[in-house]
Design a protein around this motif. Structure first.
Motif, short mmCIF file in Angstrom:
data_model
loop_
_atom_site.label_atom_id
_atom_site.label_comp_id
_atom_site.label_asym_id
_atom_site.label_seq_id
_atom_site.Cartn_x
_atom_site.Cartn_y
_atom_site.Cartn_z
N SER A 199 27.44 69.76 13.67
CA SER A 199 26.21 69.98 13.86
C SER A 199 25.41 68.88 14.48
CB SER A 199 25.41 70.44 12.65
OG SER A 199 26.13 71.65 12.16
N PRO A 211 25.62 75.85 10.74
CA PRO A 211 26.50 74.72 11.40
C PRO A 211 27.65 75.70 12.28
CG PRO A 211 26.05 74.12 9.31
CD PRO A 211 25.44 75.71 9.22
N GLU A 242 22.01 72.10 3.94
CA GLU A 242 22.08 73.01 5.41
C GLU A 242 21.88 74.56 4.64
OE1 GLU A 242 25.60 73.40 2.81
OE2 GLU A 242 24.83 71.75 3.77
N TYR A 270 25.72 76.37 15.61
CA TYR A 270 25.44 75.20 16.35
C TYR A 270 26.60 74.73 16.99
CZ TYR A 270 21.64 75.62 13.01
OH TYR A 270 20.73 75.96 12.44
N PHE A 291 18.86 69.78 11.15
CA PHE A 291 19.18 71.40 11.12
C PHE A 291 17.81 71.94 11.42
CE2 PHE A 291 22.67 70.21 8.07
CZ PHE A 291 23.72 70.80 8.60
#
Length: 451
Positions: free
Chosen positions: A379, A85, A219, A88, A72
């Motif tokens: 991700s 996420p 995250e 991405y 991350f």
């Protein structure tokens, strides 16, 4: 041959000057506070039937969670936008993958908030007996949800302040048990290494299935990257520091309880930290102390998850994949994202208490264990996509191999999370996930008609 167009970085998002309000300490507190919810207060009893092999499972899971945190951080360095996420997945694989990531994560956040509020009422009942009255119970659960929502609506500055204070307040009693328990540690009370008798590998896998979801929230800094100062550096650092801090609390706390509460008592305990406090210091005040700590812990988690519940649809709404109302932001917070998410969580909470359908509610909570892992898989796949595509040609072979190993490890960890959810959760989670396709079709059709 039909090819899929590659979206340019941040091309779909309008330019916006963002006042970054979260420094490294606040971002770290956000990660740590969201990872450590109320589940830690039951974890030692939940894994006690498997023996001390569960501590080995903790260590393995921590390595996987740190790998995910590092991924991350690398993705946030590439694209430091709010949405984590979702951003991405969309950048790597297009609108549909991005929508599935945002939709899945959004379901996770507001259903989890409802579950946290229901669990918090149980601890509140220790201090103020309210569960004899249904209206009082429902009212307390709603207050526990809307107070963090009001903190969010006041602005990210207040969200960060509440998160730092609640993380410190929850850390103090947990550290008291985790560190103080080492001085009262009695090896004779520790159960066998393989208490289940299924072999150490089987025991580790079984206990890992229980512990897997203790790391959801890694995250958190990436999801709020747009509000973090210097996100290219601080998102990765906050993710790793918050994950390591939570892991230390988990591991030392579980070890302390193992060494202060007899194994035969622990496997049947409904309040293991309370039993540990009573064993260490005597008296019967442990229940009150742990109830207060649990309430603080859950309130802090509700504060952080309420922000994340608004950030995922906010990022998707700015790109036209969610209704535009979710993109309205004031004081750094998506206002209607907070209100709609808390409103849905409140409705689910009221239905749970009013109907008494606790079995149905537990099924919904179990579904979130699946929906939370979908953004993780997308991700980590995005990170591997950029490596395979060749954007890493500018780096050394050693660094390329390290990044590839890190991405594969994080992907494997995400698959393990998915497997630990169980067949029923995966089946029902897929239904929830694909139900969102109707929303995607509606938004895509409106965009096409406007064009």
């Amino acid at each position: 041959m039909q090819t899929t167009p590659v979206l340019p970085r941040q091309a779909a998002a309008p330019a916006r000057r963002t006042v970054r309000r979260f420094g490294l300490p606040t971002a770290t507190a956000l990660v740590m506070g969201n990872i450590i919810g109320g589940g830690i207060f039951m974890l030692p009893a939940a894994v006690a039937p498997y023996g001390t092999v569960s501590l080995l499972a903790f260590a393995v899971l921590t390595v996987g969670a740190i790998a995910l945190a590092l991924v991350f951080g690398k993705l946030a360095r590439r694209n430091p936008r709010t949405g984590g996420p979702y951003v991405y997945a969309r950048e790597a694989f297009g609108d549909f993958a991005g929508f599935l990531s945002a939709w899945s994560y959004w379901i996770t956040t507001w259903v989890s908030n409802a579950a946290l509020a229901v669990a918090a009422v149980g601890y509140l009942d220790v201090l103020l007996p309210i569960q004899h009255s249904l209206p009082l119970t429902i009212g307390a659960a709603l207050v526990l949800q809307w107070l963090p929502a009001l903190a969010n609506l006041a602005g990210t500055r207040y969200v960060g302040a509440v998160q730092v204070v609640s993380t410190v307040l929850k850390f103090i009693p947990l550290a008291l048990v985790a560190i103080g328990g080492l001085f009262f540690f009695d090896p004779s009370k520790v159960g066998p290494f393989d208490a289940s008798g299924s072999g150490w590998l089987g025991g580790m896998s079984a206990s890992a299935a229980i512990l897997l979801f203790s790391y959801l929230g890694v995250e958190s800094a990436a999801m709020s990257a747009g509000e973090v100062r210097d996100p290219e550096r601080n998102v990765g650092r906050a993710s790793v520091l918050g994950t390591v801090g939570a892991a230390v609390v988990y591991l030392l706390g579980t070890l302390a309880v193992f060494g202060t509460v007899a194994h035969t008592q622990l496997v049947h305990s409904t309040a293991p930290f309370t039993d540990a406090v009573d064993a260490m210091f005597g008296g019967s005040w442990g229940g009150t102390a742990i109830a207060v700590a649990a309430l603080v812990s859950m309130t802090g988690a509700l504060n952080g998850w309420t922000l994340l519940a608004a950030q995922a649809p906010y990022a998707a709404a700015r790109d036209g994949l969610f209704p535009s109302v979710f993109a309205v932001q004031r004081r750094g917070v998506p206002v209607y994202g907070v209100l709609i998410s808390v409103g849905l969580a409140s409705l689910l909470t009221v239905l749970n208490f009013a109907s008494g359908a606790k079995g149905a509610f537990e099924i919904l909570v179990l579904v979130t264990s699946f929906t939370a892992t979908v953004p993780y898989l997308l991700s980590t796949a995005a990170q591997l996509y950029w490596l395979i595509r060749g954007e890493a040609d500018r780096v050394s072979r050693g660094r390329l191999a390290r990044d590839a190993a890190l991405g594969l490890g994080a992907f494997a960890f995400s698959l393990w999370l998915l497997a630990g959810a169980g067949y029923a959760a995966v089946y029902q989670g897929v239904l929830f996930l694909f139900a969102g396709i109707l929303v995607y079709v509606w938004m895509a059709g409106r965009r096409a008609r406007a064009a």
